[in-house]
Design a protein around this motif. Structure first.
Motif, PDB file in Angstrom:
ATOM      1  N   TYR A 261      -2.750  -2.983  -6.231  1.00 29.35           N
ATOM      2  CA  TYR A 261      -2.626  -4.116  -5.317  1.00 29.35           C
ATOM      3  C   TYR A 261      -3.569  -3.951  -4.125  1.00 29.35           C
ATOM      4  O   TYR A 261      -3.810  -2.852  -3.642  1.00 29.35           O
ATOM      5  CB  TYR A 261      -1.188  -4.245  -4.804  1.00 29.35           C
ATOM      6  CG  TYR A 261      -0.211  -4.809  -5.813  1.00 29.35           C
ATOM      7  CD1 TYR A 261      -0.598  -5.044  -7.129  1.00 29.35           C
ATOM      8  CD2 TYR A 261       1.093  -5.102  -5.443  1.00 29.35           C
ATOM      9  CE1 TYR A 261       0.297  -5.544  -8.050  1.00 29.35           C
ATOM     10  CE2 TYR A 261       1.991  -5.612  -6.352  1.00 29.35           C
ATOM     11  CZ  TYR A 261       1.582  -5.826  -7.652  1.00 29.35           C
ATOM     12  OH  TYR A 261       2.465  -6.344  -8.547  1.00 29.35           O
ATOM     13  N   TYR A 262      -4.044  -5.073  -3.664  1.00 23.08           N
ATOM     14  CA  TYR A 262      -4.930  -5.036  -2.501  1.00 23.08           C
ATOM     15  C   TYR A 262      -4.196  -4.619  -1.222  1.00 23.08           C
ATOM     16  O   TYR A 262      -4.826  -4.171  -0.251  1.00 23.08           O
ATOM     17  CB  TYR A 262      -5.549  -6.424  -2.274  1.00 23.08           C
ATOM     18  CG  TYR A 262      -6.570  -6.804  -3.326  1.00 23.08           C
ATOM     19  CD1 TYR A 262      -6.264  -7.773  -4.280  1.00 23.08           C
ATOM     20  CD2 TYR A 262      -7.825  -6.210  -3.351  1.00 23.08           C
ATOM     21  CE1 TYR A 262      -7.193  -8.115  -5.250  1.00 23.08           C
ATOM     22  CE2 TYR A 262      -8.756  -6.550  -4.321  1.00 23.08           C
ATOM     23  CZ  TYR A 262      -8.425  -7.495  -5.266  1.00 23.08           C
ATOM     24  OH  TYR A 262      -9.341  -7.829  -6.234  1.00 23.08           O
ATOM     25  N   ASN A 263      -2.890  -4.743  -1.233  1.00 24.00           N
ATOM     26  CA  ASN A 263      -2.139  -4.382  -0.028  1.00 24.00           C
ATOM     27  C   ASN A 263      -2.300  -2.915   0.341  1.00 24.00           C
ATOM     28  O   ASN A 263      -2.170  -2.535   1.510  1.00 24.00           O
ATOM     29  CB  ASN A 263      -0.647  -4.683  -0.214  1.00 24.00           C
ATOM     30  CG  ASN A 263      -0.383  -6.169  -0.276  1.00 24.00           C
ATOM     31  OD1 ASN A 263      -1.173  -6.973   0.219  1.00 24.00           O
ATOM     32  ND2 ASN A 263       0.724  -6.550  -0.891  1.00 24.00           N
ATOM     33  N   GLU A 264      -2.586  -2.099  -0.690  1.00 28.06           N
ATOM     34  CA  GLU A 264      -2.745  -0.675  -0.430  1.00 28.06           C
ATOM     35  C   GLU A 264      -3.945  -0.434   0.479  1.00 28.06           C
ATOM     36  O   GLU A 264      -3.931   0.475   1.317  1.00 28.06           O
ATOM     37  CB  GLU A 264      -2.897   0.095  -1.738  1.00 28.06           C
ATOM     38  CG  GLU A 264      -2.967   1.589  -1.536  1.00 28.06           C
ATOM     39  CD  GLU A 264      -3.035   2.350  -2.839  1.00 28.06           C
ATOM     40  OE1 GLU A 264      -3.060   1.690  -3.890  1.00 28.06           O
ATOM     41  OE2 GLU A 264      -3.089   3.582  -2.788  1.00 28.06           O
ATOM     42  N   LEU A 268      -3.901   1.589   3.930  1.00 24.69           N
ATOM     43  CA  LEU A 268      -4.790   2.702   4.237  1.00 24.69           C
ATOM     44  C   LEU A 268      -5.546   2.460   5.540  1.00 24.69           C
ATOM     45  O   LEU A 268      -5.760   3.391   6.326  1.00 24.69           O
ATOM     46  CB  LEU A 268      -5.775   2.926   3.086  1.00 24.69           C
ATOM     47  CG  LEU A 268      -5.172   3.438   1.765  1.00 24.69           C
ATOM     48  CD1 LEU A 268      -6.220   3.471   0.672  1.00 24.69           C
ATOM     49  CD2 LEU A 268      -4.576   4.816   1.977  1.00 24.69           C
ATOM     50  N   LYS A 269      -5.945   1.210   5.774  1.00 25.08           N
ATOM     51  CA  LYS A 269      -6.646   0.896   7.016  1.00 25.08           C
ATOM     52  C   LYS A 269      -5.725   1.106   8.229  1.00 25.08           C
ATOM     53  O   LYS A 269      -6.138   1.629   9.266  1.00 25.08           O
ATOM     54  CB  LYS A 269      -7.155  -0.543   6.987  1.00 25.08           C
ATOM     55  CG  LYS A 269      -8.317  -0.769   6.034  1.00 25.08           C
ATOM     56  CD  LYS A 269      -8.792  -2.221   6.096  1.00 25.08           C
ATOM     57  CE  LYS A 269     -10.004  -2.443   5.170  1.00 25.08           C
ATOM     58  NZ  LYS A 269     -10.473  -3.843   5.216  1.00 25.08           N
ATOM     59  N   GLU A 270      -4.463   0.654   8.063  1.00 27.63           N
ATOM     60  CA  GLU A 270      -3.511   0.832   9.157  1.00 27.63           C
ATOM     61  C   GLU A 270      -3.265   2.320   9.441  1.00 27.63           C
ATOM     62  O   GLU A 270      -3.173   2.740  10.593  1.00 27.63           O
ATOM     63  CB  GLU A 270      -2.194   0.148   8.810  1.00 27.63           C
ATOM     64  CG  GLU A 270      -2.286  -1.369   8.781  1.00 27.63           C
ATOM     65  CD  GLU A 270      -0.991  -2.009   8.342  1.00 27.63           C
ATOM     66  OE1 GLU A 270      -0.935  -3.242   8.261  1.00 27.63           O
ATOM     67  OE2 GLU A 270      -0.027  -1.260   8.066  1.00 27.63           O
ATOM     68  N   GLU A 276      -6.605   7.452  14.070  1.00 26.88           N
ATOM     69  CA  GLU A 276      -7.654   7.383  15.081  1.00 26.88           C
ATOM     70  C   GLU A 276      -7.047   7.314  16.489  1.00 26.88           C
ATOM     71  O   GLU A 276      -7.530   7.955  17.429  1.00 26.88           O
ATOM     72  CB  GLU A 276      -8.531   6.150  14.830  1.00 26.88           C
ATOM     73  CG  GLU A 276      -9.738   6.036  15.761  1.00 26.88           C
ATOM     74  CD  GLU A 276     -10.713   7.193  15.599  1.00 26.88           C
ATOM     75  OE1 GLU A 276     -11.389   7.544  16.581  1.00 26.88           O
ATOM     76  OE2 GLU A 276     -10.807   7.753  14.475  1.00 26.88           O
ATOM     77  N   THR A 277      -5.978   6.511  16.604  1.00 28.73           N
ATOM     78  CA  THR A 277      -5.282   6.424  17.891  1.00 28.73           C
ATOM     79  C   THR A 277      -4.697   7.776  18.284  1.00 28.73           C
ATOM     80  O   THR A 277      -4.774   8.204  19.445  1.00 28.73           O
ATOM     81  CB  THR A 277      -4.159   5.374  17.811  1.00 28.73           C
ATOM     82  OG1 THR A 277      -4.716   4.112  17.447  1.00 28.73           O
ATOM     83  CG2 THR A 277      -3.449   5.246  19.160  1.00 28.73           C
ATOM     84  N   SER A 278      -4.096   8.451  17.298  1.00 27.82           N
ATOM     85  CA  SER A 278      -3.530   9.778  17.555  1.00 27.82           C
ATOM     86  C   SER A 278      -4.613  10.755  17.977  1.00 27.82           C
ATOM     87  O   SER A 278      -4.415  11.590  18.873  1.00 27.82           O
ATOM     88  CB  SER A 278      -2.817  10.305  16.304  1.00 27.82           C
ATOM     89  OG  SER A 278      -1.749   9.467  15.942  1.00 27.82           O
ATOM     90  N   LYS A 279      -5.796  10.644  17.325  1.00 22.42           N
ATOM     91  CA  LYS A 279      -6.901  11.528  17.668  1.00 22.42           C
ATOM     92  C   LYS A 279      -7.357  11.280  19.097  1.00 22.42           C
ATOM     93  O   LYS A 279      -7.613  12.224  19.864  1.00 22.42           O
ATOM     94  CB  LYS A 279      -8.052  11.291  16.687  1.00 22.42           C
ATOM     95  CG  LYS A 279      -9.257  12.185  16.924  1.00 22.42           C
ATOM     96  CD  LYS A 279     -10.360  11.919  15.903  1.00 22.42           C
ATOM     97  CE  LYS A 279     -11.589  12.792  16.164  1.00 22.42           C
ATOM     98  NZ  LYS A 279     -12.662  12.514  15.196  1.00 22.42           N
TER      99      LYS A 279
END
Length: 403
Positions: A261-264, A268-270, A276-279
């Motif tokens: 499914y494209y939702n994956e 993955l982007k989320e 990235e925010t955590s980094k």
């Protein structure tokens, strides 16, 4: 079913009891672990150690423990009277004490009453020691009164604990006689064989299960706070584990059945965005930590030579009858906060400790005042702990300090 689940999440299926007892001036620790199977309790293990550091071998970390304080610091008296209020019974048994300085427990059987008490400072210090050792105390009791939990389960008129002989009448404790030397014996309590020196730890662990209200205690707010703190920590850990387990299961299910499914891709982007925010947050935190470490390092470098000189000069001629608890050079005025200037009491030294010789303390103050680098000595506090020992707090004003 829901109540059983809540109980399991709070305590698990094991209940730990621990007695700290003082016999012939020597401390030792008796412990027991009870395991709950359906509606039955079994003895999972029992032990005796003589060093508090050895407790961690027998009691798992972050497991709830009920403590019996049974040292010479606990006083127990038998009184008679019509009054049943705990406060009145304590005043009757110990008429000359400052009652707000003590924790106490009472049990009553008709006109017969037993009162146990201990100084709050002693109990609080003991709880802090156990916490520092990784032993999670959620409840405590004083002396042998906890045997009231067992009175309804035995048909004997007399039982013996680790340091006392206890008389039972009408399923209630009527008398407690302290004894230093006792012959080892065992008791059958509802099918469980318990040695006399494990009886108090067994009763305290059983109290976690039964929540016995026979004993009236003045420190229920303290034990409630201990239990609440433990429950909050345990629930956090339990739900974290459950949440991680559920998250793992969902991700695994998604990987196996919905990989096409494209939702994956969106998921993955989320995930990448969260990482990235955590980094970014981690980098920011690292910079703050570096600034704080540098700030503290600069302060320590600037004051290390002075503080070493003052400490050595004070300790070098310290009388034997004075014990220091704290020596704080240039103590903080306020707590350290991020991006705030560190404010200290410059050119001041704060000292606290204990003494059992008032004359030597006065002489020591006089000697400190004579030091050329001390402008004045202020006594901030001097409080008697008992007839022999006193706590004190003094402030040394160094030359250049603002009094």
């Amino acid at each position: 079913m829901f109540e059983k689940l809540i109980t399991y999440l709070k305590f698990g299926n094991q209940y730990h009891g621990l007695e700290q007892v003082q016999i012939n001036g020597t401390y030792c620790f008796y412990g027991i672990s009870l395991k709950k199977k359906k509606k039955h309790l079994d003895v999972a293990s029992s032990f005796k150690v003589e060093d508090i550091d050895d407790l961690k071998v027998h009691i798992p970390k972050d497991k709830p423990v009920s403590l019996v304080i049974n040292t010479n610091a606990v006083l127990t008296k038998h009184v008679q009277g019509k009054a049943n209020e705990s406060l009145k019974l304590v005043q009757l048994a110990f008429p000359n004490i400052k009652i707000e300085d003590f924790y106490f427990e009472t049990i009553s059987n008709g006109g017969h009453h037993l009162v146990s008490l201990c100084r709050k400072s002693y109990v609080d210090d003991l709880l802090n020691i156990y916490a520092a050792k990784g032993i999670t105390i959620i409840d405590f009791t004083l002396g042998n009164l906890v045997c009231a939990t067992l009175a309804s389960f035995v048909d004997l008129k007399e039982i013996q604990t680790s340091n006392a002989s206890i008389t039972i009448e009408d399923k209630s404790i009527s008398k407690i006689i302290s004894k230093e030397e006792l012959v080892e014996s065992s008791y059958n309590i509802n099918g469980l064989v318990i040695k006399n020196n494990q009886l108090l730890s067994f009763a305290s662990a059983l109290g976690l299960v039964l929540k016995n209200q026979t004993i009236q205690a003045s420190f229920s707010d303290v034990t409630n706070k201990l239990e609440t703190t433990f429950n909050q920590k345990r629930f956090t850990n339990q739900f974290l584990k459950i949440g991680l387990g559920v998250l793992f299961a969902v991700l695994l299910f998604n990987f196996l059945f919905f990989n096409h499914y494209y939702n994956e891709v969106g998921t993955l982007k989320e995930t990448a965005q969260v990482l990235e925010t955590s980094k970014t947050n981690m980098i920011s935190l690292k910079e703050k930590v570096y600034k704080t470490e540098k700030m503290v390092s600069d302060i320590l470098k600037a004051n290390s030579s002075k503080s070493s000189f003052y400490v050595n000069a004070i300790i070098e001629h310290l009388p034997n009858h004075i014990l220091l608890n704290e020596l704080n050079y240039q103590p903080l005025i306020k707590k350290i906060k991020a991006d705030k200037v560190i404010e200290m009491q410059k050119d001041n030294i704060l000292i606290s400790g204990q003494t059992n010789k008032g004359i030597l303390f006065s002489q020591w103050i006089y000697e400190l005042e004579a030091k050329p680098w001390i402008s004045s000595v202020n006594i901030l506090g001097f409080e008697d702990i008992n007839r022999e020992t006193s706590n004190f707090t003094i402030k040394l004003n160094l030359h250049g300090a603002e009094n």
